[in-house]
Design an enzyme around this catalytic site. Structure first.
Site, PDB file in Angstrom:
ATOM      1  N   SER A   1      48.536  42.529  28.104  1.00  0.00           N
ATOM      2  CA  SER A   1      48.091  43.457  29.130  1.00  0.00           C
ATOM      3  C   SER A   1      47.611  44.773  28.496  1.00  0.00           C
ATOM      4  O   SER A   1      46.765  44.759  27.601  1.00  0.00           O
ATOM      5  CB  SER A   1      49.218  43.667  30.147  1.00  0.00           C
ATOM      6  OG  SER A   1      48.736  44.273  31.318  1.00  0.00           O
TER       7      SER A   1
ATOM      8  N   ASP B   1      45.366  35.114  36.901  1.00  0.00           N
ATOM      9  CA  ASP B   1      45.830  36.496  36.732  1.00  0.00           C
ATOM     10  C   ASP B   1      45.373  37.372  37.906  1.00  0.00           C
ATOM     11  O   ASP B   1      44.199  37.382  38.273  1.00  0.00           O
ATOM     12  CB  ASP B   1      45.272  37.056  35.416  1.00  0.00           C
ATOM     13  CG  ASP B   1      46.074  38.215  34.877  1.00  0.00           C
ATOM     14  OD1 ASP B   1      46.477  39.098  35.668  1.00  0.00           O
ATOM     15  OD2 ASP B   1      46.298  38.255  33.660  1.00  0.00           O
TER      16      ASP B   1
ATOM     17  N   HIS C   1      49.855  36.555  35.296  1.00  0.00           N
ATOM     18  CA  HIS C   1      49.628  37.601  34.305  1.00  0.00           C
ATOM     19  C   HIS C   1      50.621  37.542  33.153  1.00  0.00           C
ATOM     20  O   HIS C   1      50.360  38.113  32.097  1.00  0.00           O
ATOM     21  CB  HIS C   1      49.700  38.972  34.991  1.00  0.00           C
ATOM     22  CG  HIS C   1      49.381  40.127  34.085  1.00  0.00           C
ATOM     23  ND1 HIS C   1      48.172  40.247  33.432  1.00  0.00           N
ATOM     24  CD2 HIS C   1      50.117  41.216  33.721  1.00  0.00           C
ATOM     25  CE1 HIS C   1      48.170  41.352  32.702  1.00  0.00           C
ATOM     26  NE2 HIS C   1      49.335  41.952  32.858  1.00  0.00           N
TER      27      HIS C   1
END
Length: 267
Positions: free
Chosen positions: A89, A215, A242
């Site tokens: 991320s 995601d 995610h």
């Protein structure tokens, strides 16, 4: 093969795992266990104000400050050691930051559902491609204002009632519960300030991107846009939310080993 006829031994794989916003080294507990049980060396970093680091996110204002723990770790590595740096991320921005500063110590950079921008957040397009847009879910953030309520927010965390729907919709319930207990506000002002100066070294570090096809944070179209703008060596895909470190750890582990093998770290 060397002239002696002896096959060269593969390089030793040392994985360094960097979490995303609001996370910490705890996010990697499944992957770390799989790696260490298979004999690999693993280091998990808590960036400033994350995990067990005692700093307050509302007092972390610059990207260099946020990455101080990673800087200290990379600085202490022997000059002849290279690591496989994995960022999840927003941890992808920290990986890019490290490739600008420590290119010779990074044998491979892996971006997992991650922000992959060569120069950070310099343009509106960078923000569109690399920053999560969760507006479709409503008012999802609890914000902190370390510089005053009349100034831009300095920290953010997704409200507990939205976390599963947004970040962990394919993950086990116990991991979602763990995350809700351990997440901390992330220093968004510092992360949004990430901007890098063009350097020749950054493109010398091989990169791999692992896409997460379901995601809802860094959406698949954002991931594709960043991949097209700054082409990595390889692109892999996982049918996951995610956080495949929770929802699909065995397949993620396999892809990390595959990525390491592609640059000679695993035979």
């Amino acid at each position: 093969m060397p002239e002696s006829g002896v096959v060269a031994a593969p390089l030793k794989a040392h994985f360094v795992l960097v979490h995303g916003i609001s996370g910490g080294s705890w996010c990697w507990y499944k992957i770390r266990c799989l790696m260490e049980n298979s004999g690999y060396k693993v280091s998990c970093i808590d960036l400033k104000s994350a995990g067990i680091d005692k700093s307050d996110a509302d007092s972390v204002f610059t990207f260099d400050d946020y990455n101080e723990p990673l800087f200290n770790f990379m600085s202490t590595l022997p000059e002849d050691e290279q690591v496989i740096l994995v960022g999840h991320s927003a941890g992808g921005i920290s990986v890019t930051w490290a490739t600008h500063k420590f290119a010779k110590k990074i044998g491979l950079a892996v971006y997992l559902a991650a922000t992959m921008l060569k120069l950070g957040f310099c343009t509106d397009q960078d923000i569109k491609d690399g920053a999560p847009d969760l507006s479709e879910f409503g008012d999802v953030y609890d914000l902190g204002f370390g510089l005053g309520n009349d100034k831009p927010p300095t920290s953010a965390i997704i409200k507990k009632e939205f976390q599963r729907k947004i970040s962990y919709h394919m993950s086990p319930q116990e991991d979602c519960t763990l995350a809700s207990m351990l997440q901390r506000p992330g220093p968004i002002l510092a992360i949004q300030s990430a901007k890098f100066t063009e350097s020749n070294d950054v493109d010398k570090v091989p990169r791999v991107y692992i896409k997460t096809l379901q995601d809802r944070v860094v959406k698949p179209e954002q991931q594709e846009a960043m991949i097209k703008r700054w082409r990595p060596l390889d692109v892999y895909a996982l049918d996951s939310d995610h956080c495949p470190n929770f929802s699909n750890p065995f397949l993620l582990f396999g892809l990390l080993l595959k990525a390491a093998a592609s640059v000679g770290y695993i035979s």
